[in-house]
Motif scaffolding. Structure first.
Motif, short mmCIF file in Angstrom:
data_model
loop_
_atom_site.label_atom_id
_atom_site.label_comp_id
_atom_site.label_asym_id
_atom_site.label_seq_id
_atom_site.Cartn_x
_atom_site.Cartn_y
_atom_site.Cartn_z
N HIS A 86 43.06 44.30 31.75
CA HIS A 86 42.63 43.40 32.83
C HIS A 86 41.27 43.86 33.35
O HIS A 86 41.05 45.06 33.56
N ASP A 111 41.22 52.03 36.77
CA ASP A 111 42.10 50.86 36.69
C ASP A 111 41.29 49.60 36.55
O ASP A 111 41.01 48.96 37.53
N HIS A 145 45.11 39.97 37.43
CA HIS A 145 46.19 40.96 37.28
C HIS A 145 46.66 41.52 38.62
O HIS A 145 47.85 41.61 38.89
N GLU A 146 45.71 41.95 39.44
CA GLU A 146 46.08 42.71 40.63
C GLU A 146 46.69 41.81 41.72
O GLU A 146 46.11 40.79 42.09
N GLU A 172 46.69 51.14 30.93
CA GLU A 172 46.91 51.55 32.32
C GLU A 172 47.05 53.08 32.34
O GLU A 172 47.37 53.71 31.34
N TYR A 173 46.84 53.66 33.52
CA TYR A 173 46.77 55.12 33.69
C TYR A 173 48.15 55.78 33.60
O TYR A 173 48.62 56.37 34.57
ZN LIG Z 1 45.61 48.21 36.09
#
Ligand SMILES: [Zn+2]
Length: 392
Positions: A86, A111, A145-146, A172-173
């Motif tokens: 994203h 992110d 996304h967020e 993603e992390y």
């Molecule tokens: Zn993310």
């Protein structure tokens, strides 16, 4: 599944740290809060066109910022591995990119623009080395996304339009485990109201239906349900839950208020139906409203459904082989603690998806940072996963 050491060495040598970092910086320097990712999507388009990849820009239901799609095909036929990221970031003041002591800082560094740069670099390396034996790589990047600004509809529309591989990696992390299961999540918001106006306690307030008491009753019933849910457990994913994180009501000590609010989360394990979860929640609200003479309205905002994939799935085995080859260590099988677009690829798209990204810090804060070494590691793992997965 194992990857020849010579292949691993060639991939590690081919990853170009400066080029990867430059890509990450060029993505971070374009602000892209959720719903405003057009400019950074255009930047990514420009970068990968320059690398001579075919680029498509499907709107996928969001003409404000069409998605970015690129492909790279090997000669033989085989599986398609998708890299999906994203491009949007949370709504916080913009922090420009900065590289210092081997670390990248700035909005989206963690992110997930750093991770997107790593997936672009993985695709470049596969193109340059000619080491992808068969199949293809599909790169997709999108907006929305967020939460709460986005609702995941951009990636859902991409999936529905067929922009989907046979397996998906998402940077993603999360990097300390190989997630094969994850709980579903809905955000709950409850509003308890009564008819009439706010009124002094001694001027009739005490005779009004009490929204604070009714709210407390909802909280008590939720806690009771949470105790029952604690019996539903999975050794990796933990337990089903109902959690209240905020409750508020009333203006001053001697006035009968008209409103009480609370909010929280409901998480469930794979195998539970969302409809059942929502019915259970609404039944409590209706019962409290009827018993207390108040109105109880509830929002049930589905974030993502729960998922589980086979730990012997070819994608899981390919990620494990790639990680071991790149680091010399095993990645323990585990659960994904949060929900992300991988849940949608699994549940909506019907394909396996694995979240694996850099060991990055400060997501959803003003202090995002990721080490350049980690971005390089992720690029290597992504390229090696494609080599192991696509040939079949
Ligand atoms: Zn993310």
């Amino acid at each position: 599944m194992s990857i020849p050491p010579e292949t691993v060495r060639q991939i590690q040598e081919a990853v170009n740290t400066d080029r990867l970092l430059e890509t990450a910086v060029r993505l971070v320097e374009v602000p892209s809060p959720t719903r405003s990712a057009a400019a950074v999507a255009n930047r990514l388009d420009e970068i990968i066109r320059h690398d001579r990849f075919e680029v498509e820009r499907p709107e996928a239901g969001w003409p404000d910022a069409p998605a970015v799609v690129a492909r790279f095909h090997a000669n033989g036929s085989g599986r398609t591995l998708q890299f999906n990221g994203h491009l949007d970031t949370v709504h916080l003041p913009f922090v420009p990119p900065r590289v210092e002591n081997g670390k990248l800082y700035g909005s989206g560094a963690s992110d997930m623009k750093g991770g997107i740069a790593a997936m672009v670099e993985a695709m470049r390396v596969l193109q340059e080395t000619d080491l992808l034996p068969a199949g293809s790589v599909l790169l997709t990047a999108h907006d929305l996304h967020e939460t709460p600004w986005g609702d995941g509809s951009h990636v859902d529309a991409l999936i529905d339009a067929g922009y989907i591989g046979d397996g998906v990696l998402l940077p993603e992390y999360l990097c300390d485990r190989l997630p094969v299961i994850g709980r579903g999540l809905a955000v709950l918001e409850v509003n308890v109201t009564r008819s009439g106006a706010a009124v002094h306690e001694v001027l009739g307030g005490i005779d009004q239906p009490n929204v604070i008491e009714a709210g407390a009753e909802v909280i008590r019933r939720f806690a009771e349900l949470d105790r029952q849910l604690s019996q539903q457990t999975h050794p990796l994913a933990g337990r089903a839950s109902l959690f209240v994180g905020r409750a508020a009501g009333g203006e001053i000590y001697n006035q009968s208020p008209i409103e009480f609010q609370l909010s929280g989360t409901r998480r469930w394990l794979p195998g539970t139906s969302i409809e059942q979860v929502e019915r259970e929640y609404r039944a409590i609200l209706t019962e409290v409203a009827d018993a207390r003479g108040v109105t109880v309205e509830g929002r049930f905002q589905l974030a993502r459904d729960a998922f589980q994939i086979d730990r012997e799935d070819p994608l899981v085995l390919a990620v494990q082989a790639a990680y071991q080859s790149a680091t010399g260590r095993e990645l323990p099988i585990g659960a994904k603690p949060f929900v992300d677009d991988g849940n949608s690829f699994i549940r909506r798209g019907g394909v396996p998806a694995v979240t694996h990204g850099p060991d990055a810090k400060g997501a959803h804060t003003l202090h995002e940072e990721v080490s350049v070494d980690e971005l390089v590691r992720v690029a290597v793992v992504y390229a090696l996963t494609a080599i192991a997965f696509c040939e079949a």
